[in-house]
Design an enzyme around this catalytic site. Structure first.
Site, short mmCIF file in Angstrom:
data_model
loop_
_atom_site.label_atom_id
_atom_site.label_comp_id
_atom_site.label_asym_id
_atom_site.label_seq_id
_atom_site.Cartn_x
_atom_site.Cartn_y
_atom_site.Cartn_z
CB SER A 28 -7.59 5.80 -2.19
OG SER A 28 -7.00 5.43 -1.66
CG HIS A 59 -11.48 -1.30 6.58
ND1 HIS A 59 -9.90 -1.72 5.93
CD2 HIS A 59 -11.95 -1.67 5.31
CE1 HIS A 59 -10.37 -2.31 4.39
NE2 HIS A 59 -11.46 -2.67 4.14
CG HIS A 81 -4.47 -2.50 1.20
ND1 HIS A 81 -5.75 -1.84 0.91
CD2 HIS A 81 -4.32 -1.99 0.17
CE1 HIS A 81 -5.90 -0.90 0.67
NE2 HIS A 81 -5.43 -1.32 -0.35
CE1 TYR A 83 -2.21 -1.25 4.15
CE2 TYR A 83 -1.94 -1.22 1.72
CZ TYR A 83 -2.93 -1.32 2.59
OH TYR A 83 -3.38 0.42 3.24
CD GLU A 84 -5.29 -3.94 4.95
OE1 GLU A 84 -6.69 -3.58 5.59
OE2 GLU A 84 -6.59 -3.56 3.79
CB ALA A 111 -4.28 6.39 -5.72
CG MET A 208 1.08 0.10 -1.86
SD MET A 208 1.09 0.48 0.45
CE MET A 208 2.32 2.31 0.09
CB SER A 209 -4.37 -1.59 -4.06
OG SER A 209 -4.45 -0.44 -5.56
CG ASN A 232 2.60 9.95 -4.06
OD1 ASN A 232 1.90 9.20 -3.88
ND2 ASN A 232 4.17 9.65 -3.92
CG HIS A 244 -2.37 7.54 4.16
ND1 HIS A 244 -2.66 6.67 3.50
CD2 HIS A 244 -3.66 7.25 5.51
CE1 HIS A 244 -3.99 6.52 3.28
NE2 HIS A 244 -4.11 6.70 4.34
N1 HPA Z 1 4.49 4.06 -3.44
C1 HPA Z 1 3.66 3.02 -3.10
N2 HPA Z 1 2.21 2.80 -3.28
C2 HPA Z 1 1.26 4.93 -3.61
C3 HPA Z 1 2.28 5.57 -3.21
C4 HPA Z 1 3.68 5.52 -3.63
O1 HPA Z 1 4.49 6.51 -3.74
N3 HPA Z 1 1.72 6.90 -3.62
C5 HPA Z 1 0.04 5.54 -3.42
N4 HPA Z 1 0.27 4.66 -3.19
#
Ligand code: HPA
Length: 271
Positions: A28, A59, A81, A83-84, A111, A208-209, A232, A244
């Site tokens: 991202s 996607h 990912h 999680y997908e 990200a 998460m990647s 964040n 998100h």
């Molecule tokens: N946690 C997990 N994965 C993320 C986050 C987070 O705060 N921000 C971007 N991907």
């Protein structure tokens, strides 16, 4: 799997005869990176034999073959990912194909959420190490043609390339951080207790990647550079919901700088 990797690679080679040295996973925020390269071919993932089929609507999944300063690069625009619902073998399959196509260096971008309280939204962090809290992508029978059974992970992030990239950022006047990325499956964001825990065990960011892909890159004896945009930041005193949308906004701030670093680095690498 070995045959599948070869078939995917042969298909890509049949589309374009281009030597590639660097593979880039555009996370991202790095989407606009391809605007600055000489694109020779875009291949939708769904056309490539054995590539995972995306079930997510909208996607973006394309392999982009191009050049920067005459150097062949292969970009993944869109990654898979865990999680997908993909298996770890599916998530990491494209990295195996990159290796087969001659890639020497994988640049993995993402990200992530800051758990280091000094970090700010929009910061760029070079990954110097990681903590894997996902299933290991190498679980299962090991094919020695792809790599060794028990690969070392002690030098997974190539020190020379890391120093080169950091020096480049300095020269370009781009501020950066360096730290430890913790990989978790998601898709839920963390509870406050989890953010605290991750900080305690030594993480600077969480995402998460990336971790599955770089483990497989290392198993394949590729060099790795990892970069993260802080989208964040967890703050004890102002706990807010992470969304998100917040992540995407945070990433926009730094995407350009990250693109510039990657572009310049490829220009200066001697392979
Ligand atoms: N946690 C997990 N994965 C993320 C986050 C987070 O705060 N921000 C971007 N991907």
């Amino acid at each position: 799997m070995y045959e599948m990797i070869n078939e995917s690679a042969a298909f890509i080679r049949s589309k374009i005869d281009l030597e590639v040295q660097t593979g880039i996973i555009l996370g991202s925020g790095l989407g606009n990176f391809v605007d600055n390269i000489r694109v020779y071919k875009r291949i939708p993932y769904r056309e490539i034999p054995h590539f995972p089929v995306s079930t997510v609507q909208g996607h973006k999944g394309e392999l982009i073959l191009g050049q920067i300063n005459g150097k062949g690069i292969l970009c993944m625009q869109g990654r898979f990912h865990y999680y997908e619902g993909y298996s770890m073998q599916q998530v990491t399959f494209p990295v195996r194909v990159m290796k087969q196509l001659g890639v020497k260096l994988l640049i993995a971008t993402n990200a992530s959420g800051g758990v280091n309280p000094d970090f700010k939204v929009g910061d760029i962090m070079f990954i110097k190490d990681h903590i894997n809290l996902m299933p290991n992508p190498l679980i299962g029978p090991n094919d020695e043609r792809l790599g060794t059974r028990f690969p070392s992970m002690s030098t997974i992030y190539d020190k020379d390339i890391l120093v080169k990239a950091e020096n480049m950022a300095k020269r370009m006047g781009i501020a950066y951080r360096e730290g430890v990325y913790l990989g978790t499956s998601g898709p839920s964001f963390e509870t406050p207790a989890e953010y605290r825990f991750f900080r305690t065990i030594g993480a600077d960011t969480v995402g998460m990647s990336t971790v599955p892909e770089v483990i497989v890159a290392s198993h394949s004896e590729l060099k790795v550079l990892g970069m993260s945009v802080i989208s964040n930041v967890f703050r004890e005193e102002t706990i807010v919901d992470c969304t998100h949308e917040e992540v995407l906004q945070g990433v926009n701030k730094a995407g350009n700088s990250m693109s510039l670093i990657v572009e310049q680095l490829i220009k200066e690498l001697d392979f």
